[in-house]
Design a protein around this motif. Structure first.
Motif, mmCIF file in Angstrom:
data_model
loop_
_atom_site.group_PDB
_atom_site.id
_atom_site.type_symbol
_atom_site.label_atom_id
_atom_site.label_comp_id
_atom_site.label_asym_id
_atom_site.label_seq_id
_atom_site.Cartn_x
_atom_site.Cartn_y
_atom_site.Cartn_z
ATOM 1 N N ALA A 1 -12.799 11.429 5.756
ATOM 2 C CA ALA A 1 -12.406 12.709 6.376
ATOM 3 C C ALA A 1 -12.157 13.562 5.383
ATOM 4 C CB ALA A 1 -11.319 12.625 7.357
ATOM 5 N N ARG A 2 -11.224 13.324 4.266
ATOM 6 C CA ARG A 2 -10.912 14.091 3.264
ATOM 7 C C ARG A 2 -12.066 14.777 2.398
ATOM 8 N NH1 ARG A 2 -7.038 17.804 1.669
ATOM 9 N NH2 ARG A 2 -6.568 17.718 -0.750
ATOM 10 N N CYS A 3 -12.882 13.787 1.931
ATOM 11 C CA CYS A 3 -14.126 14.115 1.185
ATOM 12 C C CYS A 3 -14.927 15.045 1.937
ATOM 13 C CB CYS A 3 -14.912 12.890 1.152
ATOM 14 S SG CYS A 3 -14.300 11.804 -0.190
ATOM 15 N N GLU A 4 -15.115 14.931 3.324
ATOM 16 C CA GLU A 4 -15.793 15.728 4.403
ATOM 17 C C GLU A 4 -15.301 17.290 4.281
ATOM 18 O OE1 GLU A 4 -15.963 13.586 7.892
ATOM 19 O OE2 GLU A 4 -18.006 12.618 7.283
ATOM 20 N N GLN A 5 -13.821 17.066 4.322
ATOM 21 C CA GLN A 5 -13.220 18.422 4.286
ATOM 22 C C GLN A 5 -13.175 18.912 3.048
ATOM 23 O OE1 GLN A 5 -8.867 18.090 4.104
ATOM 24 N NE2 GLN A 5 -8.447 19.852 4.399
ATOM 25 N N LYS A 6 -13.158 18.368 2.082
ATOM 26 C CA LYS A 6 -13.345 19.220 0.522
ATOM 27 C C LYS A 6 -14.720 19.701 0.333
ATOM 28 C CE LYS A 6 -10.002 19.585 -1.762
ATOM 29 N NZ LYS A 6 -9.409 20.486 -1.603
ATOM 30 N N LEU A 7 -15.670 18.947 0.976
ATOM 31 C CA LEU A 7 -16.978 19.561 0.837
ATOM 32 C C LEU A 7 -17.314 20.712 1.489
ATOM 33 C CD1 LEU A 7 -18.968 16.107 0.776
ATOM 34 C CD2 LEU A 7 -18.868 17.789 -1.279
ATOM 35 N N LYS A 8 -16.756 20.700 2.620
ATOM 36 C CA LYS A 8 -16.826 21.942 3.726
ATOM 37 C C LYS A 8 -16.405 23.007 3.217
ATOM 38 C CE LYS A 8 -16.748 23.337 8.262
ATOM 39 N NZ LYS A 8 -15.419 24.051 9.059
ATOM 40 N N MET B 1 0.791 -1.243 0.004
ATOM 41 C CA MET B 1 -0.031 0.011 0.053
ATOM 42 C C MET B 1 0.917 1.268 -0.242
ATOM 43 S SD MET B 1 -3.658 -0.943 1.499
ATOM 44 C CE MET B 1 -3.833 -0.473 3.275
ATOM 45 N N SER B 2 2.181 1.338 -0.072
ATOM 46 C CA SER B 2 2.928 2.321 -0.026
ATOM 47 C C SER B 2 2.876 3.015 -1.411
ATOM 48 C CB SER B 2 4.494 1.878 0.370
ATOM 49 O OG SER B 2 4.950 1.016 -0.685
ATOM 50 N N ASP B 3 2.349 2.657 -2.397
ATOM 51 C CA ASP B 3 2.350 3.247 -3.772
ATOM 52 C C ASP B 3 0.967 4.110 -3.890
ATOM 53 O OD1 ASP B 3 0.703 1.038 -3.795
ATOM 54 O OD2 ASP B 3 1.011 0.825 -5.849
ATOM 55 N N GLN B 4 0.357 4.308 -2.696
ATOM 56 C CA GLN B 4 -0.883 4.948 -2.752
ATOM 57 C C GLN B 4 -0.584 6.542 -2.627
ATOM 58 O OE1 GLN B 4 -2.954 3.086 0.434
ATOM 59 N NE2 GLN B 4 -4.277 1.755 -1.043
ATOM 60 N N GLN B 5 -1.426 7.258 -3.116
ATOM 61 C CA GLN B 5 -1.298 8.739 -3.021
ATOM 62 C C GLN B 5 -1.679 9.347 -1.470
ATOM 63 O OE1 GLN B 5 -3.770 10.946 -5.588
ATOM 64 N NE2 GLN B 5 -2.893 12.991 -5.047
ATOM 65 N N PRO B 6 -0.944 9.975 -0.949
ATOM 66 C CA PRO B 6 -1.128 10.482 0.156
ATOM 67 C C PRO B 6 -2.499 11.281 0.505
ATOM 68 C CG PRO B 6 1.038 11.259 -0.439
ATOM 69 C CD PRO B 6 0.420 10.656 -1.483
ATOM 70 N N VAL B 7 -3.472 10.889 1.306
ATOM 71 C CA VAL B 7 -4.849 11.107 1.466
ATOM 72 C C VAL B 7 -4.662 12.812 1.435
ATOM 73 C CG1 VAL B 7 -7.020 11.124 2.655
ATOM 74 C CG2 VAL B 7 -5.489 9.024 2.314
ATOM 75 N N ASP B 8 -4.052 13.457 2.089
ATOM 76 C CA ASP B 8 -4.177 14.754 2.316
ATOM 77 C C ASP B 8 -3.780 15.627 0.965
ATOM 78 O OD1 ASP B 8 -1.476 14.220 2.302
ATOM 79 O OD2 ASP B 8 -1.218 15.581 3.978
ATOM 80 N N GLN B 9 -3.366 14.859 -0.233
ATOM 81 C CA GLN B 9 -3.024 15.460 -1.406
ATOM 82 C C GLN B 9 -4.328 14.997 -2.467
ATOM 83 O OE1 GLN B 9 0.990 14.477 -2.317
ATOM 84 N NE2 GLN B 9 1.789 15.212 -0.327
ATOM 85 N N MET B 10 -5.126 14.579 -1.955
ATOM 86 C CA MET B 10 -6.039 13.958 -3.124
ATOM 87 C C MET B 10 -7.200 14.864 -3.089
ATOM 88 S SD MET B 10 -6.690 9.761 -1.953
ATOM 89 C CE MET B 10 -6.994 9.087 -3.264
ATOM 90 N N SER B 11 -7.534 15.054 -4.528
ATOM 91 C CA SER B 11 -8.902 15.803 -4.895
ATOM 92 C C SER B 11 -10.191 15.210 -4.201
ATOM 93 C CB SER B 11 -9.020 15.730 -6.335
ATOM 94 O OG SER B 11 -9.327 14.796 -7.044
ATOM 95 N N PHE B 12 -11.214 15.786 -4.137
ATOM 96 C CA PHE B 12 -12.341 15.285 -3.774
ATOM 97 C C PHE B 12 -12.855 14.166 -4.579
ATOM 98 C CE2 PHE B 12 -17.114 14.632 -4.337
ATOM 99 C CZ PHE B 12 -17.397 14.540 -2.833
#
Length: 81
Positions: free
Chosen positions: A48-55, A1-12
């Motif tokens: 949590a990222r999706c909720e943040q971007k929606l807010k 799972m180390s090849d995954q994009q960091p969640v805090d850098q993802m678009s909604f």
């Protein structure tokens, strides 16, 4: 799972798409327990990222003010709730 994009850098959209995949995998129940736990933890971060971007989007929309002709004139402070 180390090849995954960091969640805090993802678009909604990217976070939502991955979250849907995580939910699908967990619902199938065909992954080992350790992997299920890791998926659940990643899913929680994605949610949590999706909720943040929606807010953030909601605050931007709420802050737009319109003039008499319906044109944006600027922004106003958002009412914190």
């Amino acid at each position: 799972m180390s090849d995954q994009q960091p969640v805090d850098q993802m678009s909604f959209e990217d976070a939502m798409k991955e979250l849907e995949g995580v939910v699908s995998q967990l619902e199938r129940g065909d992954v080992p327990l350790d992997q299920s736990i890791a998926l659940y933890e990643r899913g929680a971060r994605l949610k949590a990222r999706c909720e943040q971007k929606l807010k953030e989007a909601e605050e931007k929309v709420a802050a737009i003010t319109l003039d008499a002709q319906g044109q944006p004139t600027g922004t106003t402070p958002v009412d914190p709730q």
